[in-house]
Design a protein around this motif. Structure first.
Motif, PDB file in Angstrom:
ATOM      1  N   ALA A   1     -10.607   7.332  -3.105  1.00  0.00           N
ATOM      2  CA  ALA A   1     -11.211   6.255  -3.898  1.00  0.00           C
ATOM      3  C   ALA A   1     -11.073   6.489  -5.394  1.00  0.00           C
ATOM      4  CB  ALA A   1     -12.682   6.107  -3.525  1.00  0.00           C
ATOM      5  N   GLU A   2     -11.019   7.760  -5.801  1.00  0.00           N
ATOM      6  CA  GLU A   2     -10.944   8.072  -7.237  1.00  0.00           C
ATOM      7  C   GLU A   2      -9.520   8.007  -7.797  1.00  0.00           C
ATOM      8  OE1 GLU A   2     -10.863  12.045  -5.005  1.00  0.00           O
ATOM      9  OE2 GLU A   2     -11.888  10.100  -4.846  1.00  0.00           O
TER      10      GLU A   2
ATOM     11  N   GLY B   1       0.822  -1.204   0.000  1.00  0.00           N
ATOM     12  CA  GLY B   1       0.000   0.000   0.000  1.00  0.00           C
ATOM     13  C   GLY B   1       0.845   1.237   0.000  1.00  0.00           C
ATOM     14  N   LEU B   2       0.386   2.268   0.686  1.00  0.00           N
ATOM     15  CA  LEU B   2       1.036   3.573   0.619  1.00  0.00           C
ATOM     16  C   LEU B   2       2.464   3.548   1.160  1.00  0.00           C
ATOM     17  CD1 LEU B   2       0.720   6.534  -0.160  1.00  0.00           C
ATOM     18  CD2 LEU B   2      -0.194   6.970   2.132  1.00  0.00           C
TER      19      LEU B   2
ATOM     20  N   ARG C   1       3.265  14.141  -5.130  1.00  0.00           N
ATOM     21  CA  ARG C   1       2.065  14.830  -5.642  1.00  0.00           C
ATOM     22  C   ARG C   1       1.305  13.933  -6.601  1.00  0.00           C
ATOM     23  NH1 ARG C   1       5.489  19.505  -5.649  1.00  0.00           N
ATOM     24  NH2 ARG C   1       5.972  19.179  -7.855  1.00  0.00           N
ATOM     25  N   ALA C   2       2.039  13.172  -7.418  1.00  0.00           N
ATOM     26  CA  ALA C   2       1.382  12.272  -8.372  1.00  0.00           C
ATOM     27  C   ALA C   2       0.611  11.174  -7.643  1.00  0.00           C
ATOM     28  CB  ALA C   2       2.428  11.643  -9.296  1.00  0.00           C
ATOM     29  N   ILE C   3       1.167  10.721  -6.519  1.00  0.00           N
ATOM     30  CA  ILE C   3       0.482   9.699  -5.732  1.00  0.00           C
ATOM     31  C   ILE C   3      -0.720  10.272  -5.003  1.00  0.00           C
ATOM     32  CG2 ILE C   3       0.754   8.169  -3.725  1.00  0.00           C
ATOM     33  CD1 ILE C   3       3.726   7.848  -4.651  1.00  0.00           C
ATOM     34  N   GLY C   4      -0.580  11.509  -4.573  1.00  0.00           N
ATOM     35  CA  GLY C   4      -1.684  12.146  -3.876  1.00  0.00           C
ATOM     36  C   GLY C   4      -1.442  12.364  -2.404  1.00  0.00           C
ATOM     37  N   VAL C   5      -0.153  12.511  -2.020  1.00  0.00           N
ATOM     38  CA  VAL C   5       0.173  12.788  -0.631  1.00  0.00           C
ATOM     39  C   VAL C   5       0.986  14.075  -0.580  1.00  0.00           C
ATOM     40  CG1 VAL C   5       0.184  10.352  -0.014  1.00  0.00           C
ATOM     41  CG2 VAL C   5       2.308  11.431  -0.722  1.00  0.00           C
ATOM     42  N   PRO C   6       1.053  14.741   0.591  1.00  0.00           N
ATOM     43  CA  PRO C   6       1.805  15.991   0.702  1.00  0.00           C
ATOM     44  C   PRO C   6       3.262  15.804   0.341  1.00  0.00           C
ATOM     45  CG  PRO C   6       0.401  15.671   2.616  1.00  0.00           C
ATOM     46  CD  PRO C   6       0.344  14.400   1.847  1.00  0.00           C
ATOM     47  N   ALA C   7       3.794  16.735  -0.432  1.00  0.00           N
ATOM     48  CA  ALA C   7       5.189  16.639  -0.861  1.00  0.00           C
ATOM     49  C   ALA C   7       6.133  17.094   0.239  1.00  0.00           C
ATOM     50  CB  ALA C   7       5.387  17.489  -2.109  1.00  0.00           C
TER      51      ALA C   7
ATOM     52  N   VAL D   1      -0.841   0.958  -5.457  1.00  0.00           N
ATOM     53  CA  VAL D   1      -1.824   2.047  -5.485  1.00  0.00           C
ATOM     54  C   VAL D   1      -3.213   1.486  -5.173  1.00  0.00           C
ATOM     55  CG1 VAL D   1      -2.972   3.793  -6.893  1.00  0.00           C
ATOM     56  CG2 VAL D   1      -0.494   3.458  -7.099  1.00  0.00           C
ATOM     57  N   ARG D   2      -3.589   0.381  -5.811  1.00  0.00           N
ATOM     58  CA  ARG D   2      -4.902  -0.217  -5.559  1.00  0.00           C
ATOM     59  C   ARG D   2      -5.040  -0.634  -4.096  1.00  0.00           C
ATOM     60  NH1 ARG D   2      -4.110  -2.295 -10.834  1.00  0.00           N
ATOM     61  NH2 ARG D   2      -3.103  -4.160  -9.992  1.00  0.00           N
ATOM     62  N   THR D   3      -3.965  -1.205  -3.537  1.00  0.00           N
ATOM     63  CA  THR D   3      -3.998  -1.612  -2.132  1.00  0.00           C
ATOM     64  C   THR D   3      -4.192  -0.400  -1.225  1.00  0.00           C
ATOM     65  OG1 THR D   3      -2.566  -3.519  -2.576  1.00  0.00           O
ATOM     66  CG2 THR D   3      -2.696  -2.765  -0.294  1.00  0.00           C
ATOM     67  N   ALA D   4      -3.503   0.693  -1.549  1.00  0.00           N
ATOM     68  CA  ALA D   4      -3.631   1.916  -0.755  1.00  0.00           C
ATOM     69  C   ALA D   4      -5.049   2.477  -0.833  1.00  0.00           C
ATOM     70  CB  ALA D   4      -2.614   2.957  -1.225  1.00  0.00           C
TER      71      ALA D   4
END
Length: 201
Positions: free
Chosen positions: A155-156, A85-86, A195-201, A144-147
């Motif tokens: 979810a999106e 996951g993440l 940023r691409a993953i969706g977490v704070p840089a 990514v799917r696991t996260a």
């Protein structure tokens, strides 16, 4: 010389040839591999080099396999035991950036160079490059799917998009390091991957 010692010596010679082939291909491309060049570099006969592989294509494939093995040992194996996951996804990105920054290949990322060299061609070398990159893509998309399933990412979140952006950033980092000598590029790439993953840089 005993058969066992003879086999060990042949294996060591083959490994020496492959190691030199990887270094040469890293800077000159897989098409830049020549039997004469390797023979001269290793103080061997041309027959001694070609005898281990049979054809230039098999030599190219052997160099490619070794480069893939180095990438796997350098990037995947140190993080494989992390929680899926993440956590592992971020560790993968850090290891990927560190691998590119390390300069382990004289000419930069071997797979990036090979993918650009063979993207418009056909044949076994191109297919092996595709297989290796598809496997790496599957690794990234799986975490990514696991996260997402664990609620660690929205979810999106689109696994294919995360892969696309992280891979593009790795290619861009390789260019920044190899072509421009940009020492700030690894930190920029790390922030951009987050940023691409969706977490704070």
């Amino acid at each position: 010389m005993s058969p066992r010692r003879s086999a060990a010596a042949a294996r060591e010679t083959r490994e020496e040839i492959v190691a030199r082939a990887v270094a040469v291909a890293s800077t000159d491309g897989l098409e830049g591999l020549t039997i004469g060049r390797l023979a001269g570099d290793l103080s061997m006969s041309k027959a001694g080099v070609i005898g281990h592989f049979g054809t230039k294509e098999r030599l190219q494939l052997a160099a490619l396999e070794e480069a893939i093995a180095i990438f796997t040992r350098d990037v995947w194996e140190p993080v494989a035991a992390r929680d899926a996951g993440l956590e592992r996804l971020l560790a993968i990105c850090d290891a990927w950036v560190a691998h590119l920054r390390s300069g382990i290949f004289p000419g930069g990322c071997f797979l990036t160079a090979a993918s650009m060299e063979f993207d418009g061609r056909s044949g076994p070398v191109r297919e092996r490059v595709i297989d290796a990159l598809n496997l790496w893509r599957a690794v990234i998309e799986r975490d990514v799917r696991t996260a997402v399933e664990a609620g660690q990412l929205p979810a999106e979140t689109d696994p294919a998009q995360v892969w696309f952006e992280c891979n593009a950033l790795a290619i861009g980092l390789n260019q920044a390091l190899q072509l421009f000598g940009d020492d700030d590029a690894p930190a920029r790439a790390s922030r951009a991957m987050r940023r691409a993953i969706g977490v704070p840089a």
